[in-house]
Design an enzyme around this catalytic site. Structure first.
Site, PDB file in Angstrom:
ATOM      1  CG  HIS A   1      -0.235  -0.037   2.564  1.00 35.09           C
ATOM      2  ND1 HIS A   1       0.235  -1.158   3.059  1.00 35.09           N
ATOM      3  CD2 HIS A   1      -0.070   1.116   3.645  1.00 35.09           C
ATOM      4  CE1 HIS A   1       0.743  -0.504   4.314  1.00 35.09           C
ATOM      5  NE2 HIS A   1       0.603   0.606   4.483  1.00 35.09           N
ATOM      6  CG  ASP A   2       2.173   3.682   3.313  1.00 32.25           C
ATOM      7  OD1 ASP A   2       1.165   4.357   2.540  1.00 32.25           O
ATOM      8  OD2 ASP A   2       2.129   3.551   4.135  1.00 32.25           O
TER       9      ASP A   2
ATOM     10  CE  LYS B   1       3.527   6.914   3.984  1.00 25.92           C
ATOM     11  NZ  LYS B   1       3.031   6.409   5.211  1.00 25.92           N
TER      12      LYS B   1
ATOM     13  CG  HIS C   1       1.682   7.650   0.005  1.00 26.18           C
ATOM     14  ND1 HIS C   1       1.172   8.673   0.977  1.00 26.18           N
ATOM     15  CD2 HIS C   1       1.229   6.632   0.434  1.00 26.18           C
ATOM     16  CE1 HIS C   1       0.187   7.828   1.878  1.00 26.18           C
ATOM     17  NE2 HIS C   1       0.110   6.931   1.428  1.00 26.18           N
TER      18      HIS C   1
ATOM     19  CG  HIS D   1      -3.513   3.052   0.953  1.00 24.61           C
ATOM     20  ND1 HIS D   1      -2.888   3.293  -0.178  1.00 24.61           N
ATOM     21  CD2 HIS D   1      -3.034   3.587   1.916  1.00 24.61           C
ATOM     22  CE1 HIS D   1      -1.860   3.952   0.176  1.00 24.61           C
ATOM     23  NE2 HIS D   1      -1.693   4.038   1.452  1.00 24.61           N
ATOM     24  CG  HIS D   2      -4.458   7.248   2.486  1.00 22.31           C
ATOM     25  ND1 HIS D   2      -4.110   7.026   3.946  1.00 22.31           N
ATOM     26  CD2 HIS D   2      -2.905   6.854   2.057  1.00 22.31           C
ATOM     27  CE1 HIS D   2      -3.040   6.598   4.322  1.00 22.31           C
ATOM     28  NE2 HIS D   2      -2.355   6.712   3.187  1.00 22.31           N
TER      29      HIS D   2
ATOM     30  CG  ASP E   1      -3.003   1.739   7.330  1.00 21.20           C
ATOM     31  OD1 ASP E   1      -2.033   1.485   7.652  1.00 21.20           O
ATOM     32  OD2 ASP E   1      -3.141   2.959   6.691  1.00 21.20           O
TER      33      ASP E   1
HETATM   34 FE   LIG Z   1      -0.492   5.282   2.952  1.00 26.50          FE
END
Ligand SMILES: [Fe+2]
Length: 249
Positions: free
Chosen positions: A111-112, A115, A140, A164-165, A193
């Site tokens: 998911h990240d 970043k 991101h 995801h956000h 999360d």
């Molecule tokens: Fe994230």
């Protein structure tokens, strides 16, 4: 034809019929052996194909984990976050009666990944972010989707990475999707999360207990989270999450 020549002709016919029958039997037996060989070859090919498919799945998973770990290696505080979130997500999906495929699990793990493009100074800034820093931080999910763009086997995983956000009330990012427009695995992920973020120590605050985290998540049902997913999460006892966490640590 005399009787004796008729008898000898009859014997010839019987003998030739027997010979023909014997030949046919031999041919049938040969064909049977041939078919058995084909069947054995096919079984062997299937077995090899199955092994190759398993090997491929293992390689995919190892690659995805390596990528996820590469992102997390920068941040001592979130170590194993992706693995815990993926496992919590699978558990919540199970409670919700949602079939989550390997793709979604890969999405949970990655998911990240976007970043990697966020500088340390922003990612680990102890104080609040400036407007410009936040603008970069919220990129991101899109950057992550872009990083994975050409990886065909992660097609559905990218959906989790991108969304995801998002928030149930439509105030999330990057696409401000609301309610059921948000893909289900992304809605499940959001709860998992937050659960992990709350129950792990951060530089600026200690970890919450499982029951404190549950209160926070319940309070955000209908705003941040899909209420149906929160209800499903609520059926999973704290002990189940604790066991998952201990198993990954
Ligand atoms: Fe994230």
């Amino acid at each position: 034809m005399t009787p004796s020549t008729r008898a000898s002709h009859g014997k010839d016919t019987v003998a030739s019929l027997r010979a023909k029958l014997a030949r046919l039997e031999r041919e049938a037996a040969a064909r049977e052996r041939q078919l058995e060989r084909y069947a054995a070859d096919l079984r062997e090919i299937f077995k090899q194909e199955r092994n190759r498919a398993q090997e491929l799945r293992r390689s995919y998973k190892a690659t995805v984990l390596a990528l996820a770990n590469a992102v997390e290696a920068r941040d001592a505080y979130t170590g194993k976050h992706a693995e815990r979130v993926a496992a919590y997500g699978l558990r919540i999906a199970h409670a919700a009666g949602v079939e989550v495929d390997t793709q979604a699990e890969f999405g949970f793990l990655l998911h990240d990944v976007g970043k990697v493009a966020v500088p340390d100074a922003i990612l680990f800034k102890p104080g609040p972010l400036t407007k410009e820093e936040r603008a970069l931080m919220v990129k991101h999910p899109e950057i992550g989707t872009e990083i994975l763009r050409h990886i065909d086997f992660l097609d559905d995983a990218k959906i989790v990475v991108r969304h995801h956000h998002e928030r149930w009330d439509g105030t999330g990012y990057p696409d401000a999707l609301a309610g059921e427009a948000i893909p289900v695995p992304a809605r499940i992920f959001a709860v998992a999360d937050t659960l992990d973020a709350l129950t792990t120590d951060r530089p600026y605050r200690p970890a919450s207990s499982w029951s404190e985290a549950r209160q926070v998540i319940r309070a955000a049902a209908g705003t941040q989270f899909d209420p149906a997913i929160v209800t499903a999460y609520d059926t999973v006892p704290d002990g189940a999450f604790a066991r998952i966490r201990d198993g990954i640590a």
